[in-house]
Design a protein around this motif. Structure first.
Motif, short mmCIF file in Angstrom:
data_model
loop_
_atom_site.label_atom_id
_atom_site.label_comp_id
_atom_site.label_asym_id
_atom_site.label_seq_id
_atom_site.Cartn_x
_atom_site.Cartn_y
_atom_site.Cartn_z
N UNK A 107 8.81 2.49 7.06
CA UNK A 107 8.34 3.05 5.79
C UNK A 107 9.39 3.99 5.19
N UNK A 108 10.38 3.43 4.48
CA UNK A 108 11.45 4.27 3.94
C UNK A 108 11.01 5.24 2.85
N UNK A 109 9.83 5.03 2.26
CA UNK A 109 9.35 5.92 1.20
C UNK A 109 8.34 6.95 1.72
N UNK A 110 8.13 6.97 3.01
CA UNK A 110 7.10 7.84 3.60
C UNK A 110 7.41 9.31 3.37
N UNK A 136 7.56 -1.31 4.62
CA UNK A 136 6.29 -0.91 4.02
C UNK A 136 6.55 0.05 2.86
N UNK A 137 5.63 0.12 1.93
CA UNK A 137 5.77 0.99 0.76
C UNK A 137 4.96 2.28 0.91
N UNK A 138 4.50 2.55 2.11
CA UNK A 138 3.64 3.70 2.35
C UNK A 138 4.33 5.00 2.00
N UNK A 139 3.55 5.91 1.40
CA UNK A 139 4.05 7.25 1.10
C UNK A 139 3.28 8.30 1.88
N UNK A 164 0.84 -1.20 0.00
CA UNK A 164 0.00 0.00 0.00
C UNK A 164 0.88 1.25 0.00
N UNK A 165 0.48 2.23 -0.79
CA UNK A 165 1.23 3.49 -0.80
C UNK A 165 0.50 4.57 0.00
#
Length: 154
Positions: free
Chosen positions: A111-114, A84-87, A38-39
């Motif tokens: 969540x490294x892309x948060x 996690x792929x969460x943004x 989930x993004x």
């Protein structure tokens, strides 16, 4: 279905309500952690309220259930589920409860892309400047995997 690319699965998951996205994990072992793609994540009082207040390994009813991280610990173990792929994450009607802070801590740590977490406070805490300050102070101390992650409190 198992041959679909991760980005296609992520787009499908983003269109589902959170409970349905997580429910896809029972389709097959290959889909077990697809909900982590989930993004976006929107958490309201109903979902947050369903989290256990005091959760530890002895309370876990199922194998491989991951306990909530300790707030005072600086480390969070993301290895059981992966990053996690969460943004973007939105919390709605947060009261500053321990389980809410633990969930925020886990999301920040895994969540490294948060890019952002938006927190809309419940009126019981939002109108109390002292309580709002205490919560903000707790959140500022939490480790963030993403250097871009911003936490906005409303």
């Amino acid at each position: 279905m198992s041959s679909m690319l991760d980005n296609v699965i992520a787009k499908i998951m983003d269109c589902l309500p959170l409970k349905d996205a997580v429910a896809t994990s029972i389709l097959s072992t290959g889909w077990r952690f697809n909900w982590t793609l989930l993004t976006q994540l929107i958490l309201d009082a109903d979902i947050i309220g369903s989290l256990p207040r005091h959760f530890n390994k002895s309370d876990a009813m199922y194998k491989n259930v991951v306990p909530l991280p300790d707030i005072s610990s600086s480390e969070v173990d993301c290895s059981t589920m992966g990053k996690l792929q969460l943004q973007n994450v939105s919390f709605i009607f947060i009261k500053g409860l321990e389980n809410e802070v633990c969930l925020i801590k886990y999301i920040l740590a895994c969540s490294p892309m948060l890019k952002s977490i938006e927190i809309l406070l419940d009126t019981s805490i939002g109108s109390n400047v002292n309580e709002k300050y205490k919560l903000a102070n707790k959140l500022l101390k939490l480790h963030r995997t993403s250097p871009k992650a911003e936490v906005d409190i409303f």
